[in-house]
Motif scaffolding. Structure first.
Motif, PDB file in Angstrom:
ATOM      1  N   GLY A 159       0.792  -1.389  -0.118  1.00 38.33           N
ATOM      2  CA  GLY A 159      -0.165  -0.124   0.053  1.00 38.33           C
ATOM      3  C   GLY A 159       0.850   1.482   0.002  1.00 38.33           C
ATOM      4  O   GLY A 159       0.490   2.078  -0.680  1.00 38.33           O
ATOM      5  N   PHE A 160       1.960   1.398   0.593  1.00 38.28           N
ATOM      6  CA  PHE A 160       2.835   2.328   0.824  1.00 38.28           C
ATOM      7  C   PHE A 160       3.510   2.526  -0.417  1.00 38.28           C
ATOM      8  O   PHE A 160       3.701   3.799  -0.955  1.00 38.28           O
ATOM      9  CB  PHE A 160       3.853   2.179   2.200  1.00 38.28           C
ATOM     10  N   VAL A 161       4.035   1.701  -1.028  1.00 40.70           N
ATOM     11  CA  VAL A 161       4.614   1.781  -2.345  1.00 40.70           C
ATOM     12  C   VAL A 161       3.763   2.179  -3.530  1.00 40.70           C
ATOM     13  O   VAL A 161       3.827   3.140  -4.289  1.00 40.70           O
ATOM     14  CB  VAL A 161       5.361   0.282  -2.854  1.00 40.70           C
ATOM     15  N   ASN A 162       2.562   1.516  -3.460  1.00 39.88           N
ATOM     16  CA  ASN A 162       1.435   2.133  -4.606  1.00 39.88           C
ATOM     17  C   ASN A 162       0.931   3.602  -4.243  1.00 39.88           C
ATOM     18  O   ASN A 162       0.951   4.116  -5.192  1.00 39.88           O
ATOM     19  CB  ASN A 162       0.346   1.001  -4.300  1.00 39.88           C
ATOM     20  N   GLU A 163       0.728   3.858  -3.175  1.00 41.44           N
ATOM     21  CA  GLU A 163       0.538   5.483  -2.919  1.00 41.44           C
ATOM     22  C   GLU A 163       1.724   6.321  -2.960  1.00 41.44           C
ATOM     23  O   GLU A 163       1.327   7.171  -3.678  1.00 41.44           O
ATOM     24  CB  GLU A 163      -0.077   5.558  -1.293  1.00 41.44           C
ATOM     25  N   SER A 164       2.700   5.879  -2.646  1.00 39.04           N
ATOM     26  CA  SER A 164       4.009   6.687  -3.261  1.00 39.04           C
ATOM     27  C   SER A 164       4.099   6.851  -4.505  1.00 39.04           C
ATOM     28  O   SER A 164       4.508   7.817  -5.060  1.00 39.04           O
ATOM     29  CB  SER A 164       5.258   5.785  -2.524  1.00 39.04           C
ATOM     30  N   ARG A 165       4.087   5.972  -5.314  1.00 34.81           N
ATOM     31  CA  ARG A 165       4.009   5.763  -6.716  1.00 34.81           C
ATOM     32  C   ARG A 165       3.027   6.706  -7.305  1.00 34.81           C
ATOM     33  O   ARG A 165       3.213   7.655  -8.165  1.00 34.81           O
ATOM     34  CB  ARG A 165       3.971   4.443  -7.425  1.00 34.81           C
ATOM     35  N   GLU A 167       1.713   9.347  -5.928  1.00 35.22           N
ATOM     36  CA  GLU A 167       1.923  10.665  -5.464  1.00 35.22           C
ATOM     37  C   GLU A 167       3.474  11.062  -6.330  1.00 35.22           C
ATOM     38  O   GLU A 167       3.862  12.125  -6.010  1.00 35.22           O
ATOM     39  CB  GLU A 167       2.216  10.795  -3.783  1.00 35.22           C
ATOM     40  N   ASN A 168       3.984  10.278  -6.925  1.00 31.21           N
ATOM     41  CA  ASN A 168       5.117  10.410  -7.586  1.00 31.21           C
ATOM     42  C   ASN A 168       6.349  10.884  -6.746  1.00 31.21           C
ATOM     43  O   ASN A 168       7.361  11.692  -6.986  1.00 31.21           O
ATOM     44  CB  ASN A 168       5.008  11.729  -8.513  1.00 31.21           C
ATOM     45  N   THR A 169       6.237   9.990  -5.679  1.00 26.96           N
ATOM     46  CA  THR A 169       7.421  10.398  -4.784  1.00 26.96           C
ATOM     47  C   THR A 169       8.715   9.917  -5.063  1.00 26.96           C
ATOM     48  O   THR A 169       8.862   8.586  -5.852  1.00 26.96           O
ATOM     49  CB  THR A 169       7.053   9.677  -3.203  1.00 26.96           C
ATOM     50  N   PRO A 170       9.854  10.277  -5.173  1.00 30.00           N
ATOM     51  CA  PRO A 170      11.094   9.848  -5.738  1.00 30.00           C
ATOM     52  C   PRO A 170      11.453   8.785  -5.008  1.00 30.00           C
ATOM     53  O   PRO A 170      11.177   8.580  -3.641  1.00 30.00           O
ATOM     54  CB  PRO A 170      12.039  10.947  -5.680  1.00 30.00           C
ATOM     55  N   LEU A 171      12.043   7.849  -5.568  1.00 33.55           N
ATOM     56  CA  LEU A 171      12.589   6.356  -5.128  1.00 33.55           C
ATOM     57  C   LEU A 171      13.250   6.672  -3.792  1.00 33.55           C
ATOM     58  O   LEU A 171      12.913   5.997  -2.586  1.00 33.55           O
ATOM     59  CB  LEU A 171      13.165   5.607  -6.057  1.00 33.55           C
TER      60      LEU A 171
END
Length: 196
Positions: A159-165, A167-171
């Motif tokens: 969930g965290f990875v999908n939401e970060s993606r 939100e276009n959060t840099p790796l």
């Protein structure tokens, strides 16, 4: 060790599968079209794989092998003392590294577009985290079963990875935030009888 021709044929089929996933859902991929794009005959395809699901599983196995090797390398280098939080962080880092390194494949694991791929990815990650947690259980008393802990960690992590993606959060920012969140969670004592 497999013959180089077999390795080349399998690589062509895997690349063709990933190329086709960029254009259509997994359920719509036909063996005939897959073979045409890979420039491989159907007979050759069936000499290596029983169906497209077996090919997909082979792709996942390749990824799992790379991720597992990276995890053990991280454990040797970053966690020789076998600390609980560091072990889970190393696992998270290995998964994220592989996820972004092979995003050309993993971007197609969206549950709405390719439910089978999403389900398969989740079950592989769940099994991997469960195995790690069973090793932890040999050293530390756990409050919950390895399966429950793996489910909790995996749903949260995915969930965290999908939401970060989304939100276009840099790796690197996502990795840093995920490490802090996971470390805080584990050190809170929620998983073990003792705080680590």
């Amino acid at each position: 060790m497999e013959d180089r021709r077999i390795i080349k044929t399998k690589r062509s089929l895997k690349n063709a599968m990933i190329e086709m996933l960029a254009k259509m859902g997994f359920e719509h991929i036909s063996i005939t079209e897959l073979c045409r794009i890979a420039d491989v005959s159907r007979i050759t395809f069936y000499s290596h794989y029983s169906d497209k699901y077996a090919l997909l599983d082979d792709i996942f196995e390749d990824m799992l092998r790379v991720g597992t090797e990276d995890y053990y390398r991280r454990q040797r280098e970053n966690n020789p003392g076998g600390k609980l939080a560091a072990g889970y962080v190393n696992m998270l880092d290995a998964i994220l590294e592989l996820y972004y390194d092979r995003f050309d494949f993993f971007e197609h694991t969206n549950p709405e577009k390719n439910p089978y791929l999403a389900s398969r990815l989740y079950s592989i990650i769940l099994e991997t985290v469960e195995i790690h947690t069973m090793h932890v259980k040999k050293k530390l008393p756990l409050k919950y079963s390895p399966k429950k802990i793996a489910g909790f960690v995996c749903f949260g992590m995915l969930g965290f990875v999908n939401e970060s993606r989304e939100e276009n959060t840099p790796l690197e920012e996502m990795r840093r935030e995920a490490r802090v969140l996971l470390t805080d969670l584990i050190k809170s004592g929620i998983l073990t009888e003792h705080e680590r």
